[in-house]
Motif scaffolding. Sequence first.
Motif, PDB file in Angstrom:
ATOM      1  N   MET A   1       0.862  -1.162   0.000  1.00 25.70           N
ATOM      2  CA  MET A   1       0.000   0.000   0.000  1.00 25.70           C
ATOM      3  C   MET A   1       0.906   1.221   0.000  1.00 25.70           C
ATOM      4  SD  MET A   1      -3.044   0.758   2.743  1.00 25.70           S
ATOM      5  CE  MET A   1      -2.090   0.426   4.176  1.00 25.70           C
ATOM      6  N   VAL A   2       1.167   1.748  -1.165  1.00 31.57           N
ATOM      7  CA  VAL A   2       2.135   2.841  -1.249  1.00 31.57           C
ATOM      8  C   VAL A   2       1.548   4.149  -1.761  1.00 31.57           C
ATOM      9  CG1 VAL A   2       4.131   1.342  -1.475  1.00 31.57           C
ATOM     10  CG2 VAL A   2       2.954   2.111  -3.524  1.00 31.57           C
ATOM     11  N   CYS A   3       0.227   4.273  -1.759  1.00 28.34           N
ATOM     12  CA  CYS A   3      -0.339   5.532  -2.225  1.00 28.34           C
ATOM     13  C   CYS A   3      -1.599   5.873  -1.443  1.00 28.34           C
ATOM     14  CB  CYS A   3      -0.629   5.484  -3.725  1.00 28.34           C
ATOM     15  SG  CYS A   3      -1.950   4.355  -4.171  1.00 28.34           S
ATOM     16  N   ILE A   4      -2.034   7.090  -1.589  1.00 30.28           N
ATOM     17  CA  ILE A   4      -3.203   7.579  -0.870  1.00 30.28           C
ATOM     18  C   ILE A   4      -4.457   6.806  -1.288  1.00 30.28           C
ATOM     19  CG2 ILE A   4      -4.612   9.633  -0.412  1.00 30.28           C
ATOM     20  CD1 ILE A   4      -1.672   9.767   0.668  1.00 30.28           C
ATOM     21  N   ARG A   5      -4.574   6.510  -2.586  1.00 28.08           N
ATOM     22  CA  ARG A   5      -5.750   5.760  -3.060  1.00 28.08           C
ATOM     23  C   ARG A   5      -5.818   4.377  -2.419  1.00 28.08           C
ATOM     24  NH1 ARG A   5      -3.854   6.689  -8.090  1.00 28.08           N
ATOM     25  NH2 ARG A   5      -4.008   8.873  -8.503  1.00 28.08           N
ATOM     26  N   CYS A   6      -4.649   3.755  -2.237  1.00 35.05           N
ATOM     27  CA  CYS A   6      -4.613   2.442  -1.586  1.00 35.05           C
ATOM     28  C   CYS A   6      -5.145   2.546  -0.158  1.00 35.05           C
ATOM     29  CB  CYS A   6      -3.193   1.891  -1.572  1.00 35.05           C
ATOM     30  SG  CYS A   6      -2.488   1.620  -3.200  1.00 35.05           S
ATOM     31  N   GLN A   7      -4.763   3.592   0.534  1.00 31.16           N
ATOM     32  CA  GLN A   7      -5.247   3.800   1.897  1.00 31.16           C
ATOM     33  C   GLN A   7      -6.765   3.966   1.899  1.00 31.16           C
ATOM     34  OE1 GLN A   7      -3.129   6.914   4.045  1.00 31.16           O
ATOM     35  NE2 GLN A   7      -1.303   6.467   2.852  1.00 31.16           N
ATOM     36  N   MET A   8      -7.284   4.680   0.915  1.00 32.83           N
ATOM     37  CA  MET A   8      -8.729   4.888   0.828  1.00 32.83           C
ATOM     38  C   MET A   8      -9.448   3.565   0.598  1.00 32.83           C
ATOM     39  SD  MET A   8      -8.645   8.475  -1.348  1.00 32.83           S
ATOM     40  CE  MET A   8     -10.222   8.197  -2.074  1.00 32.83           C
ATOM     41  N   VAL A   9      -8.889   2.709  -0.245  1.00 31.93           N
ATOM     42  CA  VAL A   9      -9.489   1.394  -0.509  1.00 31.93           C
ATOM     43  C   VAL A   9      -9.521   0.570   0.773  1.00 31.93           C
ATOM     44  CG1 VAL A   9      -9.118  -0.818  -1.695  1.00 31.93           C
ATOM     45  CG2 VAL A   9      -8.920   1.324  -2.964  1.00 31.93           C
ATOM     46  N   VAL A  10      -8.418   0.552   1.500  1.00 31.79           N
ATOM     47  CA  VAL A  10      -8.346  -0.229   2.737  1.00 31.79           C
ATOM     48  C   VAL A  10      -9.368   0.289   3.742  1.00 31.79           C
ATOM     49  CG1 VAL A  10      -6.897  -0.848   4.712  1.00 31.79           C
ATOM     50  CG2 VAL A  10      -5.957  -0.948   2.395  1.00 31.79           C
ATOM     51  N   ARG A  11      -9.445   1.608   3.914  1.00 26.58           N
ATOM     52  CA  ARG A  11     -10.434   2.190   4.842  1.00 26.58           C
ATOM     53  C   ARG A  11     -11.854   1.775   4.451  1.00 26.58           C
ATOM     54  NH1 ARG A  11      -7.534   7.081   4.197  1.00 26.58           N
ATOM     55  NH2 ARG A  11      -6.127   7.364   5.938  1.00 26.58           N
ATOM     56  N   ALA A  12     -12.155   1.893   3.161  1.00 27.28           N
ATOM     57  CA  ALA A  12     -13.507   1.559   2.680  1.00 27.28           C
ATOM     58  C   ALA A  12     -13.839   0.095   2.939  1.00 27.28           C
ATOM     59  CB  ALA A  12     -13.621   1.883   1.188  1.00 27.28           C
ATOM     60  N   GLU A  13     -12.896  -0.793   2.684  1.00 27.69           N
ATOM     61  CA  GLU A  13     -13.148  -2.225   2.895  1.00 27.69           C
ATOM     62  C   GLU A  13     -13.314  -2.550   4.377  1.00 27.69           C
ATOM     63  OE1 GLU A  13     -14.055  -4.193   0.614  1.00 27.69           O
ATOM     64  OE2 GLU A  13     -13.472  -2.953  -1.086  1.00 27.69           O
ATOM     65  N   LEU A  14     -12.492  -1.920   5.215  1.00 28.06           N
ATOM     66  CA  LEU A  14     -12.627  -2.128   6.662  1.00 28.06           C
ATOM     67  C   LEU A  14     -13.999  -1.651   7.132  1.00 28.06           C
ATOM     68  CD1 LEU A  14      -9.075  -1.038   7.894  1.00 28.06           C
ATOM     69  CD2 LEU A  14     -10.031  -3.361   7.965  1.00 28.06           C
ATOM     70  N   GLU A  15     -14.420  -0.504   6.641  1.00 24.43           N
ATOM     71  CA  GLU A  15     -15.718   0.049   7.040  1.00 24.43           C
ATOM     72  C   GLU A  15     -16.870  -0.809   6.533  1.00 24.43           C
ATOM     73  OE1 GLU A  15     -15.418   4.174   5.836  1.00 24.43           O
ATOM     74  OE2 GLU A  15     -13.878   4.541   7.371  1.00 24.43           O
ATOM     75  N   LYS A  16     -16.765  -1.326   5.299  1.00 28.22           N
ATOM     76  CA  LYS A  16     -17.802  -2.209   4.756  1.00 28.22           C
ATOM     77  C   LYS A  16     -18.005  -3.433   5.640  1.00 28.22           C
ATOM     78  CE  LYS A  16     -17.232  -1.663  -0.148  1.00 28.22           C
ATOM     79  NZ  LYS A  16     -16.772  -2.327  -1.360  1.00 28.22           N
ATOM     80  N   LEU A  17     -16.912  -3.951   6.148  1.00 21.33           N
ATOM     81  CA  LEU A  17     -16.970  -5.153   6.980  1.00 21.33           C
ATOM     82  C   LEU A  17     -17.233  -4.830   8.451  1.00 21.33           C
ATOM     83  CD1 LEU A  17     -14.006  -7.115   5.380  1.00 21.33           C
ATOM     84  CD2 LEU A  17     -16.439  -7.670   5.204  1.00 21.33           C
ATOM     85  N   GLY A  18     -17.302  -3.550   8.782  1.00 22.93           N
ATOM     86  CA  GLY A  18     -17.558  -3.154  10.162  1.00 22.93           C
ATOM     87  C   GLY A  18     -16.382  -3.421  11.093  1.00 22.93           C
ATOM     88  N   ILE A  19     -15.172  -3.468  10.533  1.00 23.94           N
ATOM     89  CA  ILE A  19     -13.966  -3.701  11.336  1.00 23.94           C
ATOM     90  C   ILE A  19     -13.464  -2.355  11.830  1.00 23.94           C
ATOM     91  CG2 ILE A  19     -11.592  -4.550  11.317  1.00 23.94           C
ATOM     92  CD1 ILE A  19     -12.454  -6.543   9.102  1.00 23.94           C
ATOM     93  N   GLN A  20     -13.353  -2.226  13.140  1.00 24.08           N
ATOM     94  CA  GLN A  20     -12.891  -0.984  13.751  1.00 24.08           C
ATOM     95  C   GLN A  20     -11.370  -0.859  13.609  1.00 24.08           C
ATOM     96  OE1 GLN A  20     -15.020   1.337  15.314  1.00 24.08           O
ATOM     97  NE2 GLN A  20     -16.533   0.078  14.262  1.00 24.08           N
ATOM     98  N   TYR A  21     -10.919   0.348  13.321  1.00 28.54           N
ATOM     99  CA  TYR A  21      -9.484   0.593  13.197  1.00 28.54           C
ATOM    100  C   TYR A  21      -9.163   1.970  13.764  1.00 28.54           C
ATOM    101  CZ  TYR A  21     -10.864   3.364   9.139  1.00 28.54           C
ATOM    102  OH  TYR A  21     -11.450   4.294   8.313  1.00 28.54           O
ATOM    103  N   SER A  22      -7.917   2.127  14.208  1.00 26.80           N
ATOM    104  CA  SER A  22      -7.524   3.439  14.725  1.00 26.80           C
ATOM    105  C   SER A  22      -6.861   4.271  13.638  1.00 26.80           C
ATOM    106  CB  SER A  22      -6.598   3.306  15.935  1.00 26.80           C
ATOM    107  OG  SER A  22      -5.422   2.614  15.593  1.00 26.80           O
ATOM    108  N   TYR A  23      -6.143   3.625  12.709  1.00 26.83           N
ATOM    109  CA  TYR A  23      -5.536   4.363  11.601  1.00 26.83           C
ATOM    110  C   TYR A  23      -5.219   3.423  10.451  1.00 26.83           C
ATOM    111  CZ  TYR A  23      -1.031   2.563  13.293  1.00 26.83           C
ATOM    112  OH  TYR A  23      -0.004   1.751  13.689  1.00 26.83           O
ATOM    113  N   VAL A  24      -5.155   4.031   9.280  1.00 27.67           N
ATOM    114  CA  VAL A  24      -4.664   3.357   8.078  1.00 27.67           C
ATOM    115  C   VAL A  24      -3.650   4.316   7.496  1.00 27.67           C
ATOM    116  CG1 VAL A  24      -5.216   2.538   5.758  1.00 27.67           C
ATOM    117  CG2 VAL A  24      -6.825   2.136   7.631  1.00 27.67           C
ATOM    118  N   LYS A  25      -2.413   3.868   7.374  1.00 29.32           N
ATOM    119  CA  LYS A  25      -1.394   4.704   6.756  1.00 29.32           C
ATOM    120  C   LYS A  25      -0.647   3.858   5.741  1.00 29.32           C
ATOM    121  CE  LYS A  25       1.917   4.142  10.539  1.00 29.32           C
ATOM    122  NZ  LYS A  25       2.722   4.826  11.529  1.00 29.32           N
ATOM    123  N   ILE A  26       0.303   4.444   5.068  1.00 29.34           N
ATOM    124  CA  ILE A  26       1.012   3.739   4.009  1.00 29.34           C
ATOM    125  C   ILE A  26       1.591   2.433   4.543  1.00 29.34           C
ATOM    126  CG2 ILE A  26       3.012   3.858   2.475  1.00 29.34           C
ATOM    127  CD1 ILE A  26       2.406   6.787   2.080  1.00 29.34           C
TER     128      ILE A  26
END
Length: 179
Positions: A1-26
């Motif tokens: 995950m080396v770009c901002i768009r990748c971070q956005m994808v990861v956040r969206a997938e975590l949220e879709k699955l209802g998985i709580q997270y404190s941060y998503v970074k590179i």
Amino acid sequence: MVCIRCQMVVRAELEKLGIQYSYVKIGEANILGDVHPEELVQLSVALKKSGLELMDDKKSILVEKIKNVIVELVHYTDDQIKVNLSDYLSEKLGYDYTYMANLFSEVKGITIEKFYLSHKIERVKELIVYDELNLTEISYKMHYSSVAHLSNQFKKITGLTPSHFKKLRNKRRDSLDNV
């Protein structure tokens, strides 16, 4: 995950699955609480559809962290490191550089230094294409000792001089994930 768009994808997938997270970074996501194995499988499948992968073995994670520190250093900061790259990586990641260098070469098939230089040259290409800075300014911004040093490295890696590359504006740049 080396770009901002990748971070956005990861956040969206975590949220879709209802998985709580404190941060998503590179290169990294911090998951809060326990995740059911079935949810991990679903997350893994969803990430693969976007060209990303979930990693859980320590060696692969360390290699990704090395890559991400270098990408961040080259592409997302203008700061010049005050020590050499090996000391910087050791300090930043808390591992012996020799161990990291051997592991990185074993997993990626290239040295950390070649990976670093490839990213520096990709950043130089980007700056040349943007056409906002001249070669002297790019050389300074990328912390080269001289324009000649930048030009020699650029030619060694691309086979072209920076000025010839500039004339070939149509030449596609590699995405960061492919460097």
